[in-house]
Scaffold this motif. Structure first.
Motif, short mmCIF file in Angstrom:
data_model
loop_
_atom_site.label_atom_id
_atom_site.label_comp_id
_atom_site.label_asym_id
_atom_site.label_seq_id
_atom_site.Cartn_x
_atom_site.Cartn_y
_atom_site.Cartn_z
N ASN A 84 -3.18 -58.90 -32.50
CA ASN A 84 -2.14 -57.92 -32.80
C ASN A 84 -2.20 -57.51 -34.26
O ASN A 84 -2.85 -58.16 -35.08
CB ASN A 84 -0.76 -58.53 -32.49
N SER A 85 -1.52 -56.43 -34.56
CA SER A 85 -1.48 -55.92 -35.95
C SER A 85 -2.88 -55.87 -36.54
O SER A 85 -3.13 -56.38 -37.65
CB SER A 85 -0.57 -56.82 -36.80
N LEU A 86 -3.79 -55.26 -35.81
CA LEU A 86 -5.18 -55.23 -36.23
C LEU A 86 -5.34 -54.54 -37.58
O LEU A 86 -4.62 -53.57 -37.89
CB LEU A 86 -6.03 -54.53 -35.18
N LYS A 87 -6.30 -55.05 -38.36
CA LYS A 87 -6.60 -54.51 -39.68
C LYS A 87 -8.06 -54.09 -39.72
O LYS A 87 -8.89 -54.64 -38.97
CB LYS A 87 -6.36 -55.58 -40.74
N PRO A 88 -8.42 -53.16 -40.59
CA PRO A 88 -9.83 -52.78 -40.70
C PRO A 88 -10.74 -53.98 -40.95
O PRO A 88 -11.89 -54.00 -40.48
CB PRO A 88 -9.83 -51.80 -41.88
N GLU A 89 -10.26 -54.97 -41.66
CA GLU A 89 -11.08 -56.15 -41.94
C GLU A 89 -11.30 -57.03 -40.72
O GLU A 89 -12.07 -58.01 -40.77
CB GLU A 89 -10.49 -56.98 -43.08
N ASP A 90 -10.65 -56.73 -39.60
CA ASP A 90 -10.92 -57.42 -38.35
C ASP A 90 -12.16 -56.86 -37.65
O ASP A 90 -12.62 -57.42 -36.65
CB ASP A 90 -9.73 -57.31 -37.39
N THR A 91 -12.69 -55.77 -38.18
CA THR A 91 -13.88 -55.16 -37.59
C THR A 91 -15.06 -56.13 -37.65
O THR A 91 -15.42 -56.62 -38.71
CB THR A 91 -14.24 -53.87 -38.33
N ALA A 92 -15.63 -56.42 -36.49
CA ALA A 92 -16.73 -57.38 -36.40
C ALA A 92 -17.20 -57.47 -34.95
O ALA A 92 -16.54 -56.96 -34.04
CB ALA A 92 -16.28 -58.78 -36.86
N MET A 93 -18.34 -58.14 -34.76
CA MET A 93 -18.74 -58.54 -33.42
C MET A 93 -18.05 -59.88 -33.16
O MET A 93 -18.13 -60.80 -34.00
CB MET A 93 -20.25 -58.70 -33.34
N TYR A 94 -17.41 -59.99 -32.03
CA TYR A 94 -16.68 -61.20 -31.67
C TYR A 94 -17.46 -61.95 -30.58
O TYR A 94 -17.86 -61.35 -29.58
CB TYR A 94 -15.28 -60.87 -31.19
N TYR A 95 -17.63 -63.23 -30.82
CA TYR A 95 -18.36 -64.09 -29.90
C TYR A 95 -17.49 -65.26 -29.45
O TYR A 95 -16.70 -65.79 -30.25
CB TYR A 95 -19.60 -64.70 -30.57
N CYS A 96 -17.67 -65.69 -28.22
CA CYS A 96 -17.10 -66.97 -27.83
C CYS A 96 -18.25 -67.96 -27.63
O CYS A 96 -19.38 -67.56 -27.34
CB CYS A 96 -16.22 -66.88 -26.58
N ALA A 97 -17.92 -69.22 -27.81
CA ALA A 97 -18.92 -70.28 -27.73
C ALA A 97 -18.27 -71.53 -27.15
O ALA A 97 -17.05 -71.70 -27.25
CB ALA A 97 -19.49 -70.57 -29.11
#
Length: 128
Positions: A84-97
């Motif tokens: 929630n409340s996403l910010k430009p700095e949250d921009t990334a490739m997201y991975y689960c492991a």
């Protein structure tokens, strides 16, 4: 065979919300830890949050506490990352492991990207 499949990424304006999903198969018995990581261009992979499904214990990077929630649906063998409340700095490739681990390992080591099993990633892009 252990497999993880992420979904739910996309493009969003700042302030919006996204829910990422990580479908886990092949490791749904015994103790295991599931972590969410992200990697922006030119930056190191960063641990965002983790969960120990057998106990429902959750762990967070201090930088995302209050905005991001990790949860599980045991019936679907799926781990979610609500952002929630996403910010430009949250921009990334997201991975689960994931890995087979004790809860003590998950609690203390979850943010180290040494898991043996990874998904292919899902892109999150947040514009200002």
């Amino acid at each position: 065979q252990v497999q993880l499949v992420e979904s739910g990424g996309g493009s969003m304006q700042a302030g919006g919300s996204l829910r990422l999903s990580c479908a886990v198969s092949g490791i749904t018995y015994g103790g295991y830890c599931v972590g969410w990581f992200r990697q922006a261009p030119g930056k190191e992979r960063e641990g965002v949050a983790a969960i120990y499904p057998a106990a429902g214990s959750t762990y967070y990077n201090d930088s995302v506490k209050g905005r991001i929630t990790i949860s599980q649906d045991n019936a679907k063998n799926t781990v979610y990352l609500q952002m929630n409340s996403l910010k430009p700095e949250d921009t990334a490739m997201y991975y689960c492991a994931t890995n087979r681990a004790t809860i003590n390992w998950c609690a203390s080591q979850w943010r180290t990207p040494t898991y043996p099993y990874w998904g292919q990633g899902t892109q999150v892009t947040v514009s200002s």
